[in-house]
Design an enzyme around this catalytic site. Structure first.
Site, PDB file in Angstrom:
ATOM      1  N   ASP A  76       5.290  -3.019  11.209  1.00 45.79           N
ATOM      2  CA  ASP A  76       3.858  -2.820  11.428  1.00 45.79           C
ATOM      3  C   ASP A  76       3.501  -2.840  12.914  1.00 45.79           C
ATOM      4  O   ASP A  76       2.549  -2.181  13.338  1.00 45.79           O
ATOM      5  CB  ASP A  76       3.043  -3.870  10.668  1.00 45.79           C
ATOM      6  CG  ASP A  76       3.519  -5.297  10.942  1.00 45.79           C
ATOM      7  OD1 ASP A  76       4.557  -5.466  11.600  1.00 45.79           O
ATOM      8  OD2 ASP A  76       2.858  -6.236  10.471  1.00 45.79           O
ATOM      9  N   SER A  88       7.685  -4.703   7.339  1.00 46.83           N
ATOM     10  CA  SER A  88       7.300  -5.644   8.400  1.00 46.83           C
ATOM     11  C   SER A  88       8.115  -6.926   8.379  1.00 46.83           C
ATOM     12  O   SER A  88       7.581  -8.043   8.330  1.00 46.83           O
ATOM     13  CB  SER A  88       5.808  -5.958   8.274  1.00 46.83           C
ATOM     14  OG  SER A  88       5.064  -4.769   8.329  1.00 46.83           O
ATOM     15  N   ARG A 125       0.829  -1.211   0.000  1.00 49.10           N
ATOM     16  CA  ARG A 125       0.000   0.000   0.000  1.00 49.10           C
ATOM     17  C   ARG A 125       0.854   1.247   0.000  1.00 49.10           C
ATOM     18  O   ARG A 125       1.941   1.282   0.591  1.00 49.10           O
ATOM     19  CB  ARG A 125      -0.899   0.038   1.232  1.00 49.10           C
ATOM     20  CG  ARG A 125      -2.042  -0.934   1.219  1.00 49.10           C
ATOM     21  CD  ARG A 125      -2.997  -0.645   2.352  1.00 49.10           C
ATOM     22  NE  ARG A 125      -2.311  -0.529   3.630  1.00 49.10           N
ATOM     23  CZ  ARG A 125      -2.790   0.163   4.661  1.00 49.10           C
ATOM     24  NH1 ARG A 125      -3.915   0.842   4.554  1.00 49.10           N
ATOM     25  NH2 ARG A 125      -2.122   0.196   5.802  1.00 49.10           N
TER      26      ARG A 125
END
Length: 890
Positions: free
Chosen positions: A630, A576, A512
Site C-alpha cells: 500500500d 500490504s 477490496r
C-alpha cells in the site's frame, strides 16, 4: 440595609390597607417575567465570559482558578483565613482520608476594628498576620508548615489560584492602598514579619466559592455556590472552552459571577420600582449593585432584618404576631396603628417573595447553562448555599426552592446548607489544590518517558539513516532490521497510461476489489468502481489456502457484479505485508503483520498462491502484472498528480515508507541505471535493540501481549493498531496509583484491545467538551469524572504525539538521504501520505510535518494526501508496468 430602607420607603407611601395592593402590584413577578429575567441573565453571563464584551459587562464572571471539586481523597491539616465582615475568622481544618470524608474543624473569631476596616493596607494585613500568629500559638501549630486558604469576600480579578487583585471594596471596608493590588502578596509581606510561623498560601477564594467547595466535600454533585445574606452572589463550574479570559480549553473552572451588579447597565430598569430608585439614590454606591436591593438582607448597624410573614430578627430576639409587629415598629420609632401593622406584614411578605423569585431566576440561568454544557435533557445537581437571609428567614428558602423548580423543571436540584462556612471552604480549596499538584507531579513522572527531547529525535533520525544503509548493502542486508526491499517499480506515472485494470487490496480486516479505468491525454482521468468484503478472523488465522480461496471468491463475485468475468484484464495486487521481490510480479512473504497468522504462507510467493487459487476455481483468468504494497501504491497515486512525489508514507493500522532510490545504491539488485522504488518496511526498526532506550514499560507490555513479540518494535510505538493498547496500559497503571477512576480498575479496562485508536482521535479533537470525552469513555464502560477525562486526554495526547514525532524522525532520515543522493544544497520533494492515523487524527499529521521540518532543515517537504493509494495506486503501478513493458518490446 437596602431591605430596611425599602421597607421604610414602602411604609411612607402606604397609609391605608386599601392602597396596599395598588402599591405592591409592581413588586409582584409572574413566572413569565421571571423566565424573561433568566434569559436576560443568561445573556449577561455570555457577555462576561467573552473576551470582547467582558470589559463592559455588568456581570463580570470572574475566573477563580479553582479547577476541581473535592473527590473525597483530600487529607491533612489546613489553615483558612476568612475576611469579609466585622468578624475575622481563622480555622484549622483536618481532612481525613477514611472513606467517610470526615473532617475536624477548630475555629477562632477576631473582631475587625473599624480603624482597621478603614485604615491602610499595611495595618490590615499586619492585623491578619498577628491574629494568625496568635491562633497558631494557641493551637500549638507553630512547629508545622501548613497550607493555607484565604477567603477574601470582595471582588478580585485573579490570574492564578494564589493571586488576586482587588477590584473594589464592599461591606463597609474602605482600606487605603489595597485596591488594584495583589492581596496575597500583601498577606505574604505581613507574614514574613513573623519568623516563627511557616504557612504556604495555596488559594485565594471568595465566600461564594468557599461555600460551593465546603458543600462539594459533602456532596460531589455540588457545582454551584450561592450566598444570600448581607449580600448576594453565586458561582458555578464553567467549561474552560467557554472562558475566553483564561488560556486553555481543558477541564472546568469555577466562575464567580458577582451577580450583584446585574442591572447596572439598565437591564432591569423596567422591573425597578420607585422604592428601589429611592433607596439606590440614598446608598453609598448609587447606580451600582442594583441586584442587591432586589435581594434584601443588607445589615444596618447591629440589625439583621429579614422579611417574611411578619418575622423580624432584631438583634437576637425573634418576635411573631401582630402585637410583636407593633413592638418592633415602635422600637424603630414609627408608632403604627393596627392598619399599619397589617400593611407592614403584607409588605414584608411581598418584598421577600420578590427577592426569592429574583434569586431563583438568576440561579435558573446558571442551572440551564450547566445542563446545556453537559448536553443533558435532564440534570441532577446540588447547590451549596449559605447566608443569614437564607438560613434564618422562615419562608425564604421554600419560596426560592419552589420558584427554581418551576423555572427549570428539567433540573432536579438539591439545596445543601454549608457546613463550616466559607472558611472551611478555603481550606477545602487548598486541600484540592495540594491534591491536584501532587497528582500532576505523579502524572508527569508517568508520562515523562514518552517525551522525546530534540537531542533524542536527532539520534533516532541518525539511527534510522544508518539502518537504511544497512538494508541496501549486500553484506549487511541479511542482518538488517529495516529490510529495504526492492519493489521492481522502476518509474512513476507520466500521464500517458490508459486502459482498464483490476486491483486487489489486502492489508487489513477488509479486502477490496476494484475496477480502474484510466484515460490519458487532455481529459486524463481515473474512474474507480470497488466493492468491500470482510475477512473473518478464522480466515485471517487459518490456512493460506483458505485465505487465498476466500480472496478469489470475493474476486469472482465482483467480476460477476461488474459483468466482466470473461475479460482477461491486467491486475495489480496490493499486498500490504513485508515481501521480498525478485521481480515486479513475484513477492515472497517475509512475515505476517497486522494480526494475520495464516499458515503455509511465509516464505511463499503470494502471486503464485493467488494464481493457484484462481486455477482451483477455474472460472476466469487474469494477467497478474504487479504485486505491490500500500505504501508504494500511495506514492504512485500522488505521483500521478505531482511528478515531484517520490516518497510514500503510510500511518494507519500499520506504518511504512517507500521512496525512489538510485539503482547504483541498491547492491542487492543488478544494474546501476535509473531508479527503483524501495519498500523500507521500517516497522521493524529497533528489532535489534537500537531503540530500546526509548521504549517504556508500557511498550514492553504491549509487545509481550502481541502476536509477534520482539518484532515490529517501531511499528508498535507508532501505528494505529497499537496506540490504543499503549493508552490502556498507561490508564491501568495510573488507576493503580489512584490517579484515575477512583483507583478502581473496571472489567472494561482489563479487556485487551478495548481502547481502539479511533478513540484517541475522538478524544483529542480541539475544543471537544469534557462531557463528550466522558461520553466516549462511557461507551468503553469507564465511569469518569471531569478530572479523569482531562487526564485521559493528556495520556492520549502524549502517546499520539510521541508516535508522530517518531514517524517524523524516521521520515527526516529518508528525505535527507534523497537530498544527498541528488547532491543538492536544498531539496524540494513531495511525500504522498495515507492511513487513518495520518488522515483522521486531529494533530498527528501536523506534529509529524513539524518534526520533519525540524530534523531536515535543508529540505522543503510538501505533503499530499493520497486518494485511495492501495487501490488506485495498484492500478497505476500495473499501468506503468504495462507501459514500460510495451516500450521495452518496441
Amino acid at each position: 440595609l437596602f431591605g430596611a430602607h425599602l421597607l421604610y420607603a414602602c411604609i411612607m407611601f402606604i397609609q391605608h390597607q386599601s392602597l396596599v395592593d395598588r402599591y405592591l402590584y409592581q413588586l409582584r413577578l409572574s413566572d413569565d417575567v421571571l423566565l424573561d429575567v433568566t434569559a436576560r441573565f443568561q445573556a449577561e453571563m455570555g457577555k462576561g465570559l467573552a473576551r470582547d464584551t467582558s470589559p463592559t459587562a455588568a456581570v463580570k464572571m470572574l475566573p477563580s482558578f479553582v479547577r476541581s471539586l473535592p473527590d473525597g481523597s483530600e487529607k491533612g491539616d489546613f489553615l483558612a483565613l476568612d475576611l469579609g465582615g466585622s468578624q475575622f475568622h481563622i480555622h484549622w481544618v483536618k481532612e481525613f482520608d477514611d472513606g467517610k470524608q470526615s473532617s475536624q474543624l477548630e475555629s477562632k473569631s477576631y473582631p475587625t476594628p473599624k480603624e482597621v476596616m478603614q485604615g491602610n493596607g499595611a495595618e490590615l494585613f499586619d492585623y491578619i498576620a498577628d491574629c494568625l500568629s496568635d491562633f497558631m500559638e494557641t493551637k500549638n501549630l507553630k512547629h508545622k508548615k501548613l497550607p493555607l486558604g484565604f477567603t477574601f469576600s470582595f471582588p478580585c480579578k485573579q490570574t492564578k489560584l494564589e493571586e488576586g487583585v482587588l477590584l473594589a471594596w464592599t461591606k463597609h471596608f474602605r482600606v487605603r492602598g489595597v485596591q488594584d493590588t495583589d492581596v496575597v502578596s500583601s498577606l505574604h509581606r505581613a507574614l514574613q514579619k513573623h519568623q516563627d510561623i511557616d504557612v504556604d498560601v495555596l488559594a485565594l477564594v471568595n465566600d461564594t466559592v468557599g461555600t460551593m467547595m465546603t458543600c462539594g466535600y459533602d456532596d460531589q454533585r455540588c457545582e454551584v455556590g450561592l450566598i444570600i445574606g448581607t449580600g448576594t452572589n453565586a458561582c458555578y463550574m464553567e467549561e474552560m472552552r467557554h472562558i475566553d479570559l483564561v488560556e486553555g480549553d481543558e477541564g472546568r473552572m469555577c466562575i464567580n459571577t458577582e451577580w450583584g451588579a446585574f442591572g447596572d447597565d439598565g437591564a432591569l430598569d423596567d422591573l425597578r420600582t420607585e422604592f428601589d430608585r429611592e433607596l439606590d439614590l440614598g446608598s453609598l454606591n448609587p447606580g451600582k449593585q442594583l441586584k442587591q436591593p432586589l435581594s434584601p438582607g443588607q445589615s444596618i448597624d447591629l440589625y439583621v432584618i429579614a422579611f417574611g410573614d411578619v418575622f423580624f430578627c432584631f438583634g437576637v430576639r425573634y418576635k411573631e404576631g401582630l402585637s410583636n409587629t407593633k413592638e418592633i415598629l415602635t422600637e424603630l420609632k414609627l408608632f403604627p396603628s393596627e392598619e399599619d401593622c397589617v400593611a407592614v406584614q403584607h409588605v414584608c411578605a411581598v418584598v421577600s417573595s420578590r427577592s426569592a423569585k429574583l434569586c431563583a431566576a438568576a440561579l435558573a440561568a446558571i442551572l440551564t447553562r450547566l445542563r446545556e454544557n453537559k448536553q443533558l435533557l435532564r440534570m441532577r445537581t446540588t447547590v451549596g448555599i449559605d447566608g443569614g437571609l437564607y438560613k434564618t428567614h422562615p419562608k425564604f428558602a421554600g419560596r426560592l426552592h419552589r420558584a427554581v423548580g418551576r423555572l427549570v423543571p428539567a433540573c432536579e436540584v438539591r439545596f445543601l446548607r454549608s457546613r463550616g462556612g466559607s472558611g472551611r471552604g478555603a481550606a477545602v480549596v487548598a486541600a484540592v489544590a495540594r491534591r491536584l499538584a501532587a497528582q500532576r507531579r505523579r502524572l508527569h513522572t508517568a508520562l515523562a518517558a514518552l517525551l522525546l527531547p530534540p537531542a533524542i529525535l536527532w539520534e533516532l533520525r541518525d539511527k534510522m539513516r544508518a539502518e537504511l544503509e544497512h538494508g541496501l548493502k549486500r553484506e549487511t542486508q541479511a542482518q538488517a532490521t529495516v529490510k529495504m526491499l526492492p519493489t521492481f517499480v522502476r518509474g512513476t506515472p507520466d500521464g500517458t497510461e490508459k486502459g482498464k485494470f483490476l486491483a486487489l487490496d489486502l492489508g487489513g480486516t477488509n479486502f477490496r476489489v476494484l475496477l480502474v479505468k484510466i484515460k490519458s491525454g487532455r481529459r486524463r482521468s481515473v474512474q474507480m468502481y470497488n466493492k468491500i468484503f470482510a475477512i473473518p478472523l478464522e480466515i485471517m488465522q487459518g490456512t493460506g489456502e483458505e485465505l487465498f480461496d476466500h480472496i478469489v471468491q470475493c474476486l469472482a463475485d465482483f467480476l460477476e457484479y461488474m459483468g466482466i468475468k470473461g475479460a482477461r484484464l491486467p491486475l495489480g495486487f496490493t499486498f500490504s505485508f513485508p515481501c521480498r521481490q525478485a521481480s515486479i510480479d513475484k513477492g515472497t512473504l517475509v512475515g505476517w503483520t497486522k494480526g494475520f497468522k495464516a499458515t503455509d504462507c511465509e516464505g511463499e510467493d503470494v502471486v503464485d498462491m493467488l494464481r493457484e487459487a484462481i486455477r482451483r476455481r477455474n472460472e476466469f483468468d487474469l494477467d497478474i502484472v504487479a504485486v505491490v504494497n500500500d505504501t508504494v501504491g500511495t506514492m504512485m497515486t500522488c505521483g500521478y498528480e505531482d511528478p515531484n512525489c517520490e516518497i510514500g508514507l503510510i500511518a494507519g493500522t500499520g506504518t511504512n515508507v517507500c521512496y525512489m532510490e538510485d539503482m547504483k545504491n541498491i547492491e542487492i539488485v543488478e544494474g546501476n541505471e535509473g531508479k527503483m522504488c524501495i519498500n523500507t518496511e521500517w516497522g521493524a526498526f529497533g528489532d535489534n535493540g537500537c531503540i530500546d532506550y526509548i521504549r517504556t514499560k508500557y511498550d514492553r507490555e504491549v509487545d509481550e501481549g502481541s502476536l509477534n513479540p520482539g518484532k515490529q518494535r517501531y511499528e508498535k510505538m507508532t501505528s494505529g493498531m497499537y496506540l490504543g493498547e499503549i493508552v490502556r496500559q498507561i490508564l491501568i497503571d495510573l488507576t493503580k496509583q489512584g490517579l484515575l477512576f477512583r483507583g478502581h480498575i473496571s472489567e472494561s479496562l482489563r479487556k485487551k484491545g478495548i481502547f481502539e485508536t479511533k478513540f484517541l482521535s475522538q478524544i483529542e479533537r480541539d475544543r471537544l467538551a469534557l462531557p463528550q470525552v466522558r461520553h466516549v469513555l462511557r461507551q468503553l464502560g469507564l465511569d469518569s469524572t471531569c478530572e479523569d477525562s482531562i487526564i485521559v486526554k493528556e495520556v492520549c495526547a502524549a502517546v499520539s504525539t510521541r508516535a508522530a514525532r517518531l514517524c517524523g524522525a524516521g521520515l527526516a532520515a529518508v528525505v535527507e538521504k534523497k537530498r544527498e543522493n541528488q547532491g543538492v544544497e536544498r531539496l524540494q520533494i513531495t511525500v504522498g501520505a495515507d492511513g487513518t492515523l495520518y488522515k483522521l487524527h486531529p494533530h498527528f499529521s501536523r506534529i509529524l510535518q513539524e518534526t520533519v521540518k525540524e530534523l531536515a532543515p535543508q529540505c522543503d517537504v510538501s505533503f499530499m494526501l493520497s486518494e485511495d493509494g492501495s487501490g488506485k495506486g495498484a492500478a497505476l503501478i500495473t499501468a506503468v508496468a504495462k507501459r514500460l513493458h510495451n516500450v521495452g518490446q518496441k
